[in-house]
Design an enzyme around this catalytic site. Structure first.
Site, PDB file in Angstrom:
ATOM      1  N   GLY A  37       0.796  -1.225   0.000  1.00 43.10           N
ATOM      2  CA  GLY A  37       0.000   0.000   0.000  1.00 43.10           C
ATOM      3  C   GLY A  37       0.827   1.274   0.000  1.00 43.10           C
ATOM      4  O   GLY A  37       2.058   1.249  -0.072  1.00 43.10           O
ATOM      5  N   ILE A  39       1.444   3.438   2.360  1.00 44.51           N
ATOM      6  CA  ILE A  39       2.374   3.526   3.491  1.00 44.51           C
ATOM      7  C   ILE A  39       3.325   2.337   3.469  1.00 44.51           C
ATOM      8  O   ILE A  39       4.524   2.478   3.704  1.00 44.51           O
ATOM      9  CB  ILE A  39       1.612   3.553   4.832  1.00 44.51           C
ATOM     10  CG1 ILE A  39       0.748   4.804   4.932  1.00 44.51           C
ATOM     11  CG2 ILE A  39       2.583   3.478   6.021  1.00 44.51           C
ATOM     12  CD1 ILE A  39      -0.236   4.779   6.093  1.00 44.51           C
ATOM     13  N   ASP A  60       0.697  -8.726   1.878  1.00 40.57           N
ATOM     14  CA  ASP A  60      -0.499  -7.978   1.495  1.00 40.57           C
ATOM     15  C   ASP A  60      -1.432  -8.929   0.756  1.00 40.57           C
ATOM     16  O   ASP A  60      -1.052 -10.063   0.437  1.00 40.57           O
ATOM     17  CB  ASP A  60      -0.152  -6.765   0.622  1.00 40.57           C
ATOM     18  CG  ASP A  60      -1.070  -5.578   0.885  1.00 40.57           C
ATOM     19  OD1 ASP A  60      -2.292  -5.802   1.043  1.00 40.57           O
ATOM     20  OD2 ASP A  60      -0.592  -4.432   0.937  1.00 40.57           O
ATOM     21  N   ARG A 113     -17.088   8.037   7.721  1.00 44.90           N
ATOM     22  CA  ARG A 113     -16.086   7.576   8.687  1.00 44.90           C
ATOM     23  C   ARG A 113     -16.491   6.213   9.256  1.00 44.90           C
ATOM     24  O   ARG A 113     -15.646   5.389   9.570  1.00 44.90           O
ATOM     25  CB  ARG A 113     -15.906   8.606   9.801  1.00 44.90           C
ATOM     26  CG  ARG A 113     -15.219   9.870   9.331  1.00 44.90           C
ATOM     27  CD  ARG A 113     -14.783  10.757  10.483  1.00 44.90           C
ATOM     28  NE  ARG A 113     -14.156  11.973   9.983  1.00 44.90           N
ATOM     29  CZ  ARG A 113     -12.889  12.067   9.612  1.00 44.90           C
ATOM     30  NH1 ARG A 113     -12.103  11.017   9.684  1.00 44.90           N
ATOM     31  NH2 ARG A 113     -12.392  13.208   9.181  1.00 44.90           N
ATOM     32  N   ASN A 120     -11.731  -1.153   7.994  1.00 47.56           N
ATOM     33  CA  ASN A 120     -10.407  -1.281   8.600  1.00 47.56           C
ATOM     34  C   ASN A 120     -10.437  -2.091   9.889  1.00 47.56           C
ATOM     35  O   ASN A 120      -9.507  -2.838  10.181  1.00 47.56           O
ATOM     36  CB  ASN A 120      -9.797   0.103   8.843  1.00 47.56           C
ATOM     37  CG  ASN A 120      -9.321   0.742   7.545  1.00 47.56           C
ATOM     38  OD1 ASN A 120      -9.320   0.106   6.499  1.00 47.56           O
ATOM     39  ND2 ASN A 120      -8.906   1.988   7.619  1.00 47.56           N
ATOM     40  N   SER A 144      -2.723   1.182  11.305  1.00 51.41           N
ATOM     41  CA  SER A 144      -4.047   1.242  10.669  1.00 51.41           C
ATOM     42  C   SER A 144      -5.002   2.129  11.452  1.00 51.41           C
ATOM     43  O   SER A 144      -5.172   1.964  12.662  1.00 51.41           O
ATOM     44  CB  SER A 144      -4.643  -0.167  10.576  1.00 51.41           C
ATOM     45  OG  SER A 144      -3.781  -1.040   9.890  1.00 51.41           O
ATOM     46  N   ASP A 176       2.487  12.238  14.838  1.00 52.71           N
ATOM     47  CA  ASP A 176       2.110  13.446  15.571  1.00 52.71           C
ATOM     48  C   ASP A 176       3.343  14.116  16.175  1.00 52.71           C
ATOM     49  O   ASP A 176       3.470  15.344  16.178  1.00 52.71           O
ATOM     50  CB  ASP A 176       1.106  13.108  16.679  1.00 52.71           C
ATOM     51  CG  ASP A 176      -0.146  12.431  16.137  1.00 52.71           C
ATOM     52  OD1 ASP A 176      -0.566  12.782  15.014  1.00 52.71           O
ATOM     53  OD2 ASP A 176      -0.691  11.556  16.830  1.00 52.71           O
ATOM     54  N   HIS A 203      -4.771   9.753  18.620  1.00 50.97           N
ATOM     55  CA  HIS A 203      -4.165   9.913  17.291  1.00 50.97           C
ATOM     56  C   HIS A 203      -5.188  10.393  16.262  1.00 50.97           C
ATOM     57  O   HIS A 203      -5.237   9.922  15.136  1.00 50.97           O
ATOM     58  CB  HIS A 203      -3.536   8.584  16.848  1.00 50.97           C
ATOM     59  CG  HIS A 203      -2.768   8.651  15.561  1.00 50.97           C
ATOM     60  ND1 HIS A 203      -1.720   9.524  15.362  1.00 50.97           N
ATOM     61  CD2 HIS A 203      -2.892   7.940  14.404  1.00 50.97           C
ATOM     62  CE1 HIS A 203      -1.233   9.364  14.139  1.00 50.97           C
ATOM     63  NE2 HIS A 203      -1.932   8.405  13.533  1.00 50.97           N
TER      64      HIS A 203
END
Length: 341
Positions: A37, A39, A60, A113, A120, A144, A176, A203
């Site tokens: 992916g 990331i 994956d 969302r 996920n 994730s 962050d 997060h």
């Protein structure tokens, strides 16, 4: 690459090699779940460059053989193998010391969302079920999103399997910290390489609380309004990237860097390097919330110490109280999903 950049990279890798050659390093296997992916690919590249990694397992649902072949050509010692599909997940995980999970889908146009959460959350639950079975002692680094919910989901899966160890489950909130350091250095006009800023809470959005009052080096040049603006920018860093990419992507490269930084810290801790401290979203008694991001000291068993918040400014105390409701709601949502699905 310009010669000056090559020299800098060479010096950095040489310093890391000097440390690793000073004592025999244990063989360490790192597995990346979601390695094909946005990331996962740059994260695979960065972990291939890490001299503490002897074996790199890339997994994956599709596309992994190409990523593994590409990364494997880099002339660093880590041996790379690619795994694809449910039937190869067990082999990918077998013997892993650290499992890094950037798997999942980004939010797409028209997707709520809640839609994103369900997809996920289901992916994370399935992967953690496999981790509990095939490498129950590994340190698990959760990237994730939403991390505020996926870490509690992982904890519930591991509890059900009888393998839960609170010292070995981490929500990766390093991005962050990376942002807070970068933004603070720019505003305070200090060299970014020497900056440290703890970031606590969660997060996402207002649950992210950078403690600029504890930033080093300290700066007297920043006003209260500056600190408010820096806090807001750190909280909205993900949105800043999404908007800059015109909705066609999210923070993949900076997240991969942050994931590699935290993965490196975990490996150093496992190898007995002293005083490795990073911020992470872990099971915690620092506040009344069951999970909370704060500084943690890493060691041979994962978390050696969850470090308290220290002295907060009035603005930070207010931010801490403001984030608790939303963070608790996200934690409970993850626990409920894991228990009911």
């Amino acid at each position: 690459m310009r010669p000056s950049l090559l020299r800098t990279a060479s010096q950095h890798l040489r310093r890391r090699r000097d440390y690793s050659s000073s004592a025999a390093q244990p063989e360490r296997k790192v597995a990346i779940l979601g390695a094909a992916g946005g990331i996962g690919q740059p994260l695979a590249l960065l972990m291939k460059l890490n001299p503490l990694v002897s074996s790199l397992s890339l997994y994956d649902i599709a596309g992994t053989p190409g990523v593994a072949a590409d990364v494997s050509h880099i002339n660093t010692p880590a041996l790379v193998k690619g795994f694809m599909g449910d039937d190869q997940l067990a082999e990918a995980l077998q013997g892993a010391d650290v499992v890094i999970i950037p798997a999942g889908v980004p939010r797409k146009p028209g997707m709520t969302r809640d839609d994103l959460f369900k997809i996920n959350a289901g992916i994370v639950k399935g992967l953690c079920t496999a981790i509990a079975k095939h490498c129950p002692n590994a340190l698990v680094n959760m990237i994730s999103n939403p991390v505020n919910s996926t870490v509690p989901i992982a904890a519930e899966v591991f509890k059900k399997a009888g393998t839960f160890d609170e010292k070995k489950l981490f929500g990766v909130t390093t991005l962050d910290v990376v942002r807070a350091k970068t933004f603070y250095a720019g505003k305070a006009n200090v060299p970014v390489t020497g900056v440290n800023v703890p970031v606590v809470g969660g997060h996402a959005g207002i649950t992210i609380l950078p403690l600029f009052s504890q930033a080093t080096p300290a700066s007297n040049a920043l006003s209260h309004e500056d600190l408010k603006a820096l806090t807001k920018r750190t909280q909205d860093g993900g949105t800043e990237v999404v908007e800059a990419k015109a909705g066609k992507g999210s923070a993949t490269l900076s997240m991969a860097y942050a994931g590699a930084v935290f993965g490196d810290a975990c490996l150093k801790g496992l190898n007995g390097v002293p005083d490795i401290v990073e911020c992470s979203f872990v099971q915690s008694t620092v506040t009344e919330l069951p999970f909370f991001a704060s500084k943690v000291r890493l060691g041979k068993n994962g978390v050696e110490e969850v470090i308290g918040l220290g002295e907060l400014s009035a603005f930070e105390k207010e931010g801490l109280e403001s984030l608790k409701g939303e963070l608790m709601s996200s934690i409970e949502k993850g626990i409920k999903f894991a228990q009911e699905s």
